[in-house]
Design an enzyme around this catalytic site. Structure first.
Site, PDB file in Angstrom:
ATOM      1  N   HIS A  33       0.932  -1.243  -0.062  1.00 15.78           N
ATOM      2  CA  HIS A  33       0.078  -0.005  -0.062  1.00 15.78           C
ATOM      3  C   HIS A  33       0.888   1.304  -0.020  1.00 15.78           C
ATOM      4  O   HIS A  33       1.902   1.182   0.431  1.00 15.78           O
ATOM      5  CB  HIS A  33      -1.058   0.107   1.113  1.00 15.78           C
ATOM      6  CG  HIS A  33      -0.500   0.398   2.576  1.00 15.78           C
ATOM      7  ND1 HIS A  33      -0.538   1.661   2.981  1.00 15.78           N
ATOM      8  CD2 HIS A  33       0.081  -0.491   3.667  1.00 15.78           C
ATOM      9  CE1 HIS A  33       0.126   1.496   4.120  1.00 15.78           C
ATOM     10  NE2 HIS A  33       0.345   0.373   4.487  1.00 15.78           N
ATOM     11  N   ASP A  88       6.244   2.751   6.878  1.00 16.54           N
ATOM     12  CA  ASP A  88       5.130   2.656   6.763  1.00 16.54           C
ATOM     13  C   ASP A  88       4.323   3.222   6.192  1.00 16.54           C
ATOM     14  O   ASP A  88       3.663   4.321   6.602  1.00 16.54           O
ATOM     15  CB  ASP A  88       4.451   2.254   8.067  1.00 16.54           C
ATOM     16  CG  ASP A  88       2.933   1.639   8.112  1.00 16.54           C
ATOM     17  OD1 ASP A  88       2.706   1.048   6.985  1.00 16.54           O
ATOM     18  OD2 ASP A  88       2.146   1.454   9.122  1.00 16.54           O
ATOM     19  N   GLU A 103      -5.159   1.593   2.732  1.00 13.75           N
ATOM     20  CA  GLU A 103      -4.843   0.686   3.586  1.00 13.75           C
ATOM     21  C   GLU A 103      -4.929   0.896   5.104  1.00 13.75           C
ATOM     22  O   GLU A 103      -5.568   0.199   6.233  1.00 13.75           O
ATOM     23  CB  GLU A 103      -3.522   0.006   3.271  1.00 13.75           C
ATOM     24  CG  GLU A 103      -3.086  -1.477   4.229  1.00 13.75           C
ATOM     25  CD  GLU A 103      -2.585  -1.136   5.603  1.00 13.75           C
ATOM     26  OE1 GLU A 103      -2.291  -2.116   5.971  1.00 13.75           O
ATOM     27  OE2 GLU A 103      -2.187   0.013   5.910  1.00 13.75           O
ATOM     28  N   GLU A 104      -4.523   2.150   5.228  1.00 12.35           N
ATOM     29  CA  GLU A 104      -4.335   2.546   7.025  1.00 12.35           C
ATOM     30  C   GLU A 104      -5.967   2.643   7.429  1.00 12.35           C
ATOM     31  O   GLU A 104      -6.131   2.558   8.702  1.00 12.35           O
ATOM     32  CB  GLU A 104      -3.743   3.879   6.995  1.00 12.35           C
ATOM     33  CG  GLU A 104      -2.235   3.673   6.639  1.00 12.35           C
ATOM     34  CD  GLU A 104      -1.312   2.992   7.604  1.00 12.35           C
ATOM     35  OE1 GLU A 104      -1.926   2.448   8.375  1.00 12.35           O
ATOM     36  OE2 GLU A 104      -0.159   2.972   7.362  1.00 12.35           O
ATOM     37  N   ASP A 108       4.286  -4.849   3.356  1.00 10.41           N
ATOM     38  CA  ASP A 108       3.601  -3.797   3.753  1.00 10.41           C
ATOM     39  C   ASP A 108       4.738  -2.656   4.026  1.00 10.41           C
ATOM     40  O   ASP A 108       5.345  -2.083   3.272  1.00 10.41           O
ATOM     41  CB  ASP A 108       2.773  -3.871   5.127  1.00 10.41           C
ATOM     42  CG  ASP A 108       1.945  -2.846   5.461  1.00 10.41           C
ATOM     43  OD1 ASP A 108       2.541  -1.826   5.624  1.00 10.41           O
ATOM     44  OD2 ASP A 108       0.704  -2.991   5.810  1.00 10.41           O
ATOM     45  N   HIS A 118       3.535   5.244  12.889  1.00 12.35           N
ATOM     46  CA  HIS A 118       2.434   6.294  12.666  1.00 12.35           C
ATOM     47  C   HIS A 118       2.295   7.528  13.373  1.00 12.35           C
ATOM     48  O   HIS A 118       1.410   8.152  13.668  1.00 12.35           O
ATOM     49  CB  HIS A 118       1.118   5.417  13.372  1.00 12.35           C
ATOM     50  CG  HIS A 118       0.775   4.405  12.308  1.00 12.35           C
ATOM     51  ND1 HIS A 118      -0.590   3.715  12.484  1.00 12.35           N
ATOM     52  CD2 HIS A 118       0.955   3.580  11.421  1.00 12.35           C
ATOM     53  CE1 HIS A 118      -0.856   2.822  11.483  1.00 12.35           C
ATOM     54  NE2 HIS A 118       0.284   2.806  10.806  1.00 12.35           N
TER      55      HIS A 118
END
Length: 708
Positions: free
Chosen positions: A349, A359, A396-397, A425, A509
């Site tokens: 993603h 990420d 995706e998140e 990922d 994140h």
């Protein structure tokens, strides 16, 4: 007679010479070239990552559309036929947030107002776009305002609430403070709601993300999360667009109302906010009551954690907005020459909560590296036997939305044509390789890692570093809802693998997941990125080009036997008959042995130089059995109460979407039976055992390729 013999010999030699002269370059040559240093390029990967992470790029926003355009341009320039697959889906964004703490009701003047800001560090090269980082929030959080005393619930798991119950602590009517780290944040909120809480705060404890205090330094001087850092993310407990559960979103298609979405049970019904370690500690200092257990405490220099409730009172207010926004999956296709209707799919993603250097764009950079290498192979004459599909997912998140919508839209075609799905990922979190897979791919992963050099030790292979001092590497399973493999495995039953370097990283994140963090701490020389691209691409090439699919269902049978041992340990003296499941696994083992023998027999009795139609048919028919066997582990009714999840062997834990369970239906039935303690509930356990036994037997029938 002698003249005829000589003539026949000369003809045979001439024919062999002509064949050798005009025979195509073997696929193995291209595979070796793919992983060679002449094609790999760490500088190119670094450049891709820098370009992708120049701005925060949340799903549905302009910056993420620009990132999609970049991916499309790289695919296209690599001679890969590429298109955008857009979907109009439900996305949420923050409108307003506030958080206030009154440490003591007797002293209202001591009220603390939290600014909920992540601080820009000195010399931050991305300071000019820091304002584009969304305010910290939980996607799909319930809008609302609550005021209540605080209860500390450790990691917010079901077991943690049981500890509180034993301590005599009543959570009902409180706002809970949970630290992130053990279970999925959506599960934290859901479990809190079920316990009677009216709001949830999730913080990142310094013990887990800040280096634990002491001499450890936080970013940019060290790898650890700064005290103001906040881990944002979704709290949606489903997969795909919540307004189109089970079918793909479209402009004029069916869509659930907000009330219907809430009744479905996958979106939270109480407000929540993520907060920093610094804010979390401030709140913890205002909590009294009993001292929490030792394993609930923080780092050595942290305050003593107590469970409450209160006396500190928190006022939490959150308002979000839900929109139907357009997301964009980028799909690149290299069509197979011999079996174009068989697909080997690679996916990663693109969307990120902030800059996304780890990420997910370490994985995106690796995917672009693969695309460029495949483009170079095509220029040298390589063409895949089967079709290779490169997928760059969006949203995706928010809940694996982009991949799930695509799988739901293409479900029937994927069910009949997909060989395997290979997911990456975040490609690089740090050192240490790991992999997860459905078990028939275990041996393939082991063999592929023996061909790739360990990026952290050039004197050994990746396999050697992966194994370490063990006799065999640990391969995890794909039952969780953690990444984009979920729809492929758990909804359709497609063999899959997932891989990366490192597991977890402190700035996850947060706005500090940027290119500088990766350059300094994740992969300074970008050699781990190169290794992931090499392994990921090599596995895809083997699956796309091998005459016989390199699947081993004997590994699957052995893994099921191990799962059975765990199941036996969980069911002592419960009068549950496991014999049907034992028998079906034995049948699978025999079927796996049989198809392996059939493959060897075909190889021995066919001439690869002059193969006829019958030989081609036998290979194709055997491969189809190998491809379709995984589908048999699915059941059209799905898991009880979670019908979207069709796979009966692997699925997510009901209380932790990031937790992978073996025999998830049986596991849930056992949990329920232990709680209810009724004959009817244990009868349901037996029913689930029969369901799994039937699924395993169906897989054996497909592998055997014979009607009953």
């Amino acid at each position: 007679m002698i003249i005829k013999t000589v003539a026949a010999t000369l003809l045979a030699i001439a024919t062999s010479s002509i064949f050798l002269l005009f025979s195509p370059t073997p696929k193995s040559f291209y595979h070796s070239l793919f992983i060679s240093s002449s094609l790999s390029d760490n500088a190119s990967i670094s450049n891709h990552l820098h370009t992708l992470t120049r701005r925060p790029h949340v799903a549905g926003q302009e910056a993420n559309a620009e990132a999609a355009a970049y991916v499309l341009s790289i695919f296209t320039s690599s001679s890969i036929k590429t298109h955008i697959a857009p979907y109009p889906v439900a996305l949420t964004y923050p409108v307003s947030r506030s958080l206030t703490l009154t440490p003591s009701p007797q002293e209202p003047q001591s009220q603390i107002n939290f600014n909920l800001q992540q601080e820009i560090y000195d010399g931050d090269p991305f300071a000019d776009v820091a304002h584009e980082v969304l305010p910290t929030f939980h996607a799909f959080a319930k809008s609302g305002t609550v005021t209540a005393p605080v209860v500390y619930v450790n990691y917010g798991s079901l077991e943690d609430y049981e500890v509180l119950k034993q301590m005599g602590v009543n959570v009902s009517g409180s706002i809970v403070l949970a630290r992130y780290g053990k279970i999925y944040r959506g599960s934290i909120v859901q479990t809190a709601y079920e316990a009677g809480a009216v709001g949830v705060l999730v913080y990142t404890d310094r013990k887990d993300y800040g280096g634990g205090g002491g001499e450890e330094k936080w970013f940019p001087d060290g790898k650890w999360l700064p005290p103001s850092g906040v881990q944002v993310g979704t709290v949606y407990n489903g997969l795909g667009d919540p307004t189109t559960p089970g079918w793909a979103s479209s402009e004029e298609g069916e869509r659930l109302s907000d009330d219907e979405v809430e009744k479905a049970g996958d979106v939270p019904l109480i407000p929540s906010l993520p907060v920093s370690a610094a804010d979390g500690e401030t709140i913890l200092r205002a909590i009294g009551g009993q001292v929490a257990n030792d394993d609930w405490q923080g780092s050595e220099d942290a305050p003593t954690y107590r469970v409450g409730p209160g006396p500190g009172i928190v006022h939490l207010s959150y308002t979000g907005k839900q929109v139907i926004g357009t997301i964009e999956n980028v799909i690149g296709v290299i069509e197979g020459t011999e079996e174009p209707d068989r697909f080997v799919i690679l996916g990663n993603h693109r969307d990120a909560w902030t800059f996304g250097a780890v990420d997910p764009n370490s994985g995106t950079a690796a995917l672009l590296e693969i695309a460029q290498r495949l483009g170079k192979l095509q220029k040298r004459g390589w063409k895949p036997r089967r079709t290779i599909v490169l997928c760059n997912w969006d949203a995706e998140e928010y809940g694996l939305i982009g991949s799930t919508e695509w799988v739901e839209e293409n479900r029937q075609m994927l069910a009949s044509r997909a060989i395997a799905y290979l997911n990456v990922d975040s490609a690089v979190y740090g050192p240490g390789f790991w992999a997860s897979a459905t078990p028939q791919l275990d041996e393939l992963l082991k063999q592929a890692t023996q061909q790739v050099q360990d990026p952290d030790n050039s004197s050994q292979t990746l396999y050697q570093s992966w194994v370490g001092s063990s006799s065999s590497p640990t391969i995890n399973r794909l039952g969780s809802g953690e990444s984009d493999f979920a729809a492929f495995v758990q909804h359709v039953g497609i063999p899959a693998a997932d891989m990366a370097f490192g597991k977890g990283y402190p700035v996850y994140h947060s706005m500090y997941d940027d290119f500088i963090w990766m350059q300094k701490f994740g992969d300074p020389m970008f050699q781990r990125h190169v290794a992931v691209a090499s392994l990921w691409g090599l596995v895809a090439l083997w699956l796309a080009d091998a005459e016989f699919l390199p699947f081993n269902y004997h590994s699957y049978a052995l893994e099921l036997q191990r799962h059975m041992k765990d199941l036996e340990d969980e069911l002592p003296d419960k009068n549950i008959n496991l014999a049907p499941l034992f028998k079906s696994i034995e049948e699978l083992k025999k079927a796996a042995t049989k198809i392996n023998s059939q493959r060897e027999e075909i190889e021995q009795h066919k001439s690869w130089q002059f193969i006829g139609k019958n030989g081609h048919f036998k290979v194709r028919e055997l491969n189809d059995r190998l491809m379709m066997a995984e589908r048999a582990f699915t059941d059209q009714d799905g898991l009880l109460g979670r019908s979207w999840y069709k796979h009966l062997i692997y699925g997510p834990s009901k209380h932790d979407d990031y937790g992978s369970k073996s025999f998830p239906g049986i596991d849930e039935a056992i949990e329920k039976a232990k709680s209810l303690k009724t004959a009817e509930s244990w009868k349901l356990v037996q029913h689930e055992v029969w369901r799994v036994a039937r699924a395993v037997r169906h897989a054996s029938q497909i592998i055997n390729g014979e009607l009953t």
